[in-house]
Design a protein around this motif. Sequence first.
Motif, PDB file in Angstrom:
ATOM      1  N   GLU A   9      36.678  -6.586  31.532  1.00  0.00           N
ATOM      2  CA  GLU A   9      37.055  -6.547  32.945  1.00  0.00           C
ATOM      3  C   GLU A   9      38.431  -5.913  33.145  1.00  0.00           C
ATOM      4  OE1 GLU A   9      37.923  -9.602  36.694  1.00  0.00           O
ATOM      5  OE2 GLU A   9      37.312 -10.417  34.749  1.00  0.00           O
ATOM      6  N   ILE A  10      39.365  -6.190  32.246  1.00  0.00           N
ATOM      7  CA  ILE A  10      40.752  -5.761  32.431  1.00  0.00           C
ATOM      8  C   ILE A  10      40.974  -4.303  32.032  1.00  0.00           C
ATOM      9  CG2 ILE A  10      43.126  -6.167  31.669  1.00  0.00           C
ATOM     10  CD1 ILE A  10      42.305  -9.138  31.274  1.00  0.00           C
ATOM     11  N   LEU A  11      40.438  -3.890  30.908  1.00  0.00           N
ATOM     12  CA  LEU A  11      40.760  -2.567  30.365  1.00  0.00           C
ATOM     13  C   LEU A  11      40.412  -1.387  31.283  1.00  0.00           C
ATOM     14  CD1 LEU A  11      40.007  -3.099  26.590  1.00  0.00           C
ATOM     15  CD2 LEU A  11      42.219  -2.681  27.657  1.00  0.00           C
ATOM     16  N   PRO A  12      39.336  -1.400  32.051  1.00  0.00           N
ATOM     17  CA  PRO A  12      39.055  -0.249  32.922  1.00  0.00           C
ATOM     18  C   PRO A  12      39.953  -0.155  34.168  1.00  0.00           C
ATOM     19  CG  PRO A  12      37.053  -1.498  32.478  1.00  0.00           C
ATOM     20  CD  PRO A  12      38.199  -2.295  31.974  1.00  0.00           C
ATOM     21  N   MET A  13      40.740  -1.190  34.430  1.00  0.00           N
ATOM     22  CA  MET A  13      41.600  -1.187  35.624  1.00  0.00           C
ATOM     23  C   MET A  13      42.694  -0.123  35.503  1.00  0.00           C
ATOM     24  SD  MET A  13      40.702  -3.641  37.689  1.00  0.00           S
ATOM     25  CE  MET A  13      39.657  -5.054  37.715  1.00  0.00           C
ATOM     26  N   ARG A  14      43.293   0.191  36.650  1.00  0.00           N
ATOM     27  CA  ARG A  14      44.434   1.116  36.644  1.00  0.00           C
ATOM     28  C   ARG A  14      45.552   0.532  35.796  1.00  0.00           C
ATOM     29  NH1 ARG A  14      46.224   2.033  42.552  1.00  0.00           N
ATOM     30  NH2 ARG A  14      46.111  -0.206  42.473  1.00  0.00           N
ATOM     31  N   PHE A  15      46.390   1.403  35.249  1.00  0.00           N
ATOM     32  CA  PHE A  15      47.488   0.948  34.400  1.00  0.00           C
ATOM     33  C   PHE A  15      48.485   0.122  35.195  1.00  0.00           C
ATOM     34  CE2 PHE A  15      51.718   1.449  32.552  1.00  0.00           C
ATOM     35  CZ  PHE A  15      51.477   1.026  31.256  1.00  0.00           C
ATOM     36  N   ASN A  16      48.832   0.581  36.388  1.00  0.00           N
ATOM     37  CA  ASN A  16      49.904  -0.021  37.165  1.00  0.00           C
ATOM     38  C   ASN A  16      49.553   0.091  38.640  1.00  0.00           C
ATOM     39  OD1 ASN A  16      52.756   0.088  38.498  1.00  0.00           O
ATOM     40  ND2 ASN A  16      53.120  -0.667  36.429  1.00  0.00           N
ATOM     41  N   GLU A  17      50.212  -0.708  39.447  1.00  0.00           N
ATOM     42  CA  GLU A  17      49.981  -0.678  40.892  1.00  0.00           C
ATOM     43  C   GLU A  17      50.248   0.710  41.468  1.00  0.00           C
ATOM     44  OE1 GLU A  17      48.640  -2.176  44.376  1.00  0.00           O
ATOM     45  OE2 GLU A  17      48.687  -3.269  42.508  1.00  0.00           O
ATOM     46  N   ASN A  18      51.207   1.433  40.906  1.00  0.00           N
ATOM     47  CA  ASN A  18      51.562   2.756  41.422  1.00  0.00           C
ATOM     48  C   ASN A  18      50.762   3.898  40.790  1.00  0.00           C
ATOM     49  OD1 ASN A  18      53.429   1.520  43.050  1.00  0.00           O
ATOM     50  ND2 ASN A  18      55.126   1.856  41.657  1.00  0.00           N
ATOM     51  N   THR A  19      49.867   3.589  39.880  1.00  0.00           N
ATOM     52  CA  THR A  19      49.035   4.621  39.267  1.00  0.00           C
ATOM     53  C   THR A  19      47.898   4.967  40.224  1.00  0.00           C
ATOM     54  OG1 THR A  19      49.500   3.700  37.082  1.00  0.00           O
ATOM     55  CG2 THR A  19      47.629   5.174  37.246  1.00  0.00           C
ATOM     56  N   PRO A  20      47.670   6.249  40.472  1.00  0.00           N
ATOM     57  CA  PRO A  20      46.540   6.620  41.332  1.00  0.00           C
ATOM     58  C   PRO A  20      45.211   6.203  40.711  1.00  0.00           C
ATOM     59  CG  PRO A  20      47.999   8.494  40.930  1.00  0.00           C
ATOM     60  CD  PRO A  20      48.454   7.393  40.037  1.00  0.00           C
ATOM     61  N   ASP A  21      44.176   6.109  41.526  1.00  0.00           N
ATOM     62  CA  ASP A  21      42.866   5.683  41.037  1.00  0.00           C
ATOM     63  C   ASP A  21      42.359   6.555  39.895  1.00  0.00           C
ATOM     64  OD1 ASP A  21      42.681   3.523  42.720  1.00  0.00           O
ATOM     65  OD2 ASP A  21      41.666   4.647  44.305  1.00  0.00           O
ATOM     66  N   SER A  22      42.649   7.823  39.922  1.00  0.00           N
ATOM     67  CA  SER A  22      42.188   8.714  38.862  1.00  0.00           C
ATOM     68  C   SER A  22      43.028   8.568  37.599  1.00  0.00           C
ATOM     69  CB  SER A  22      42.257  10.169  39.344  1.00  0.00           C
ATOM     70  OG  SER A  22      43.612  10.533  39.571  1.00  0.00           O
ATOM     71  N   GLY A  23      44.211   7.968  37.726  1.00  0.00           N
ATOM     72  CA  GLY A  23      45.098   7.813  36.580  1.00  0.00           C
ATOM     73  C   GLY A  23      45.985   9.016  36.352  1.00  0.00           C
TER      74      GLY A  23
END
Length: 165
Positions: A60-74
């Motif tokens: 569940e956690i690993l596919p999430m964005r890295f940080n709140e300020n990271t865009p959805d695409s990364g």
Amino acid sequence: MRTRPNSDSGFTLIELVMIIIVLAVGLLGVLKALNYATSHSTDPMIQIRSIELGQRYLDEILPMRFNENTPDSGIPACSAGGIPCAAIGTDGEARANFDDVDDFNGLVETPAGYPGYTVSVAVVDASGDNIGVANPGAPHILRIDVTVNDPLNSQMTFSAYRMNF
């Protein structure tokens, strides 16, 4: 001719008592071994459920964005292209709205369908863990530690790294 009674047949009372004692000690050992095997027969099932839980949370956690300020695409990664990385920690969101890795930091819950199990999550800056990448400044590598406590009070910890790319 006279016949003598045969004194070599049968067991004496002392021999019978000794046989009973030896058999009782042997039977006691077998019963203790069976009791131990029976009382610990569920341990593998509990360990498998702990592994399932740890993997479920990491999935569940690993596919999430890295940080709140990271865009959805990364792309671009935070701290690149003028986008600063937010500090590690929840952003005041409810559990259902967690959308980046560090939102899970400090999470402690009892998962539905797993009575007696508790899962806790810690997300830490792993930039200094010497894993082969130089990372000055803001965190670029996060270590996710998922700890599962089972009903037998044993603990399993599962760790994964998430990079800012």
